[in-house]
Write a protein that holds these residues in place. Structure first.
Motif, PDB file in Angstrom:
ATOM      1  N   ALA A   1      54.645  10.484   5.840  1.00  0.00           N
ATOM      2  CA  ALA A   1      56.081  10.274   6.010  1.00  0.00           C
ATOM      3  C   ALA A   1      56.914  10.876   4.884  1.00  0.00           C
ATOM      4  N   SER A   2      56.328  11.006   3.679  1.00  0.00           N
ATOM      5  CA  SER A   2      57.062  11.616   2.570  1.00  0.00           C
ATOM      6  C   SER A   2      56.771  13.102   2.441  1.00  0.00           C
ATOM      7  N   GLY A   3      56.054  13.660   3.408  1.00  0.00           N
ATOM      8  CA  GLY A   3      55.724  15.084   3.423  1.00  0.00           C
ATOM      9  C   GLY A   3      56.002  15.699   4.776  1.00  0.00           C
ATOM     10  N   MET A   4      54.960  16.233   5.399  1.00  0.00           N
ATOM     11  CA  MET A   4      55.117  16.990   6.634  1.00  0.00           C
ATOM     12  C   MET A   4      55.750  16.182   7.761  1.00  0.00           C
ATOM     13  N   VAL A   5      55.285  14.943   7.977  1.00  0.00           N
ATOM     14  CA  VAL A   5      55.830  14.121   9.058  1.00  0.00           C
ATOM     15  C   VAL A   5      57.307  13.815   8.816  1.00  0.00           C
ATOM     16  N   GLY A   6      57.654  13.477   7.568  1.00  0.00           N
ATOM     17  CA  GLY A   6      59.058  13.246   7.250  1.00  0.00           C
ATOM     18  C   GLY A   6      59.903  14.480   7.480  1.00  0.00           C
ATOM     19  N   GLY A   7      59.363  15.659   7.144  1.00  0.00           N
ATOM     20  CA  GLY A   7      60.097  16.898   7.383  1.00  0.00           C
ATOM     21  C   GLY A   7      60.318  17.164   8.854  1.00  0.00           C
ATOM     22  N   GLN A   8      59.302  16.852   9.678  1.00  0.00           N
ATOM     23  CA  GLN A   8      59.465  17.019  11.126  1.00  0.00           C
ATOM     24  C   GLN A   8      60.562  16.099  11.653  1.00  0.00           C
ATOM     25  N   MET A   9      60.627  14.879  11.113  1.00  0.00           N
ATOM     26  CA  MET A   9      61.675  13.955  11.552  1.00  0.00           C
ATOM     27  C   MET A   9      63.055  14.488  11.186  1.00  0.00           C
ATOM     28  N   LEU A  10      63.192  15.031   9.976  1.00  0.00           N
ATOM     29  CA  LEU A  10      64.465  15.631   9.584  1.00  0.00           C
ATOM     30  C   LEU A  10      64.816  16.809  10.473  1.00  0.00           C
ATOM     31  N   ASP A  11      63.802  17.568  10.881  1.00  0.00           N
ATOM     32  CA  ASP A  11      64.021  18.714  11.762  1.00  0.00           C
ATOM     33  C   ASP A  11      64.570  18.257  13.108  1.00  0.00           C
ATOM     34  N   LEU A  12      63.989  17.198  13.645  1.00  0.00           N
ATOM     35  CA  LEU A  12      64.484  16.660  14.916  1.00  0.00           C
ATOM     36  C   LEU A  12      65.900  16.123  14.765  1.00  0.00           C
ATOM     37  N   ALA A  13      66.161  15.454  13.636  1.00  0.00           N
ATOM     38  CA  ALA A  13      67.501  14.926  13.397  1.00  0.00           C
ATOM     39  C   ALA A  13      68.517  16.054  13.283  1.00  0.00           C
ATOM     40  N   ALA A  14      68.117  17.176  12.680  1.00  0.00           N
ATOM     41  CA  ALA A  14      69.017  18.317  12.514  1.00  0.00           C
ATOM     42  C   ALA A  14      69.347  18.984  13.834  1.00  0.00           C
ATOM     43  N   GLU A  15      68.536  18.730  14.861  1.00  0.00           N
ATOM     44  CA  GLU A  15      68.847  19.219  16.205  1.00  0.00           C
ATOM     45  C   GLU A  15      69.899  18.350  16.886  1.00  0.00           C
TER      46      GLU A  15
END
Length: 307
Positions: A156-170
């Motif tokens: 959650a503080s690495g790759m998974v967290g980044g994917q969540m931010l990516d989805l939020a940025a959409e």
């Protein structure tokens, strides 16, 4: 000189890719899975080609300190298992909804969504199984450090967290208020989503080799730079590449409203930032001299890749 360095890099990438693929294949075989379909899906996810850049970076970082490739393979294969799991899950309809990966059908297309989810789960847990074994390193403290490092980089503080931010940025999660598109927000997203595993690759190699704090810091600076460069190069491929060459669908970032440096800076600006990052990566390697020639060439390869 440039051509010979590139040839040496491609040969080293191929050697590492073959060794890692063989190691993962054996690991799946030795797991004695109760489902042949699950084993087939895991193999489809892991053995379908790819440059194996992350395990290569781990192997080469370890080599700086005299660690042979065979000794680094368990950690390298564990890292690639995590990367492959992330691709399987990212390709699902709930995420990026992709039909192609590395020029072949994605796992949920070749099998089904439920099998793809389970294959990804199995690869993720296999990664930590491999790292916990004595083969990963004779010192239990090193093995624990590798497990903790990969967990942080992939979670959650690495790759998974980044994917969540990516989805939020959409714009999927407006309530989170994470739809900003400034350079700092995009850099944070990409440092987590893409950069975290690349940083662990160099960190893992350094830990295997017993690197000093200063040596680890130099490799971390290198990895941070190539992590950002890798994502910018990937974003440029999405804009300029062709699906047949790239091995997956292109043109999806803009359609999905993804936050990228290409969208923020334009193609020319993104290329200028890419060149700056490669220069920073090469500078970070100077303490290692000619021992880091392949790592320096890898940075240039990342910037110039076409798939």
């Amino acid at each position: 000189m440039q051509q010979s360095s590139e040839t040496a890099l491609l040969a080293a990438l191929a050697r590492t890719a073959d060794a890692v693929a063989a190691y993962m294949d054996r690991a799946i075989e030795e797991s004695r899975l109760p489902s042949a379909r699950l084993a087939a899906a895991m193999r489809h996810a892991t053995l379908g080609g790819g440059k194996r850049l992350r395990p290569f970076l781990l192997v080469e970082s370890a080599a700086l300190f005299g660690v042979a490739m065979e000794e680094a393979l368990p950690a390298a294969a564990a890292l690639e298992c995590v990367h492959c799991y992330s691709l399987v899950h990212d390709d699902l309809p709930a995420m990026d909804d992709d039909d192609l990966r590395r020029g072949q059908p994605t796992v949920h297309r070749a099998f089904d969504e439920a099998t793809a989810i389970l294959a990804g789960d199995a690869l993720l847990t296999l990664a930590f199984d491999l790292l916990a074994r004595p083969e990963a390193h004779p010192d239990p403290a090193v093995r624990v450090a590798l497990v903790a490092g990969l967990a942080r980089a992939s979670g959650a503080s690495g790759m998974v967290g980044g994917q969540m931010l990516d989805l939020a940025a959409e714009g999927r999660f407006d309530a989170e208020g994470r739809t900003e598109r400034d350079a700092a927000a995009i850099a944070e997203l990409q440092a987590l989503k893409t950069g975290a595993l690349l940083r662990f690759a160099c960190e893992g190699g350094a830990r295997l080799g017993g690197a000093s704090a200063a040596e680890r810091a130099a490799l971390d600076a290198y990895a941070s730079a190539i992590g950002r460069a890798f994502q910018i190069a990937d974003d440029l491929l999405d804009v300029e590449g062709e699906a047949e060459a790239v091995g997956k669908a292109v043109g999806k970032d803009a359609a999905a409203g993804k936050a990228t440096f290409v969208g923020l800076l334009g193609i020319a600006g993104a290329r200028a930032e890419l060149a700056r990052l490669i220069g920073a990566a090469e500078s970070a390697l100077r303490p290692f001299g000619t021992r880091a020639t392949l790592l320096a060439e890898a940075a240039r390869f990342i910037a110039e890749r076409r798939n």
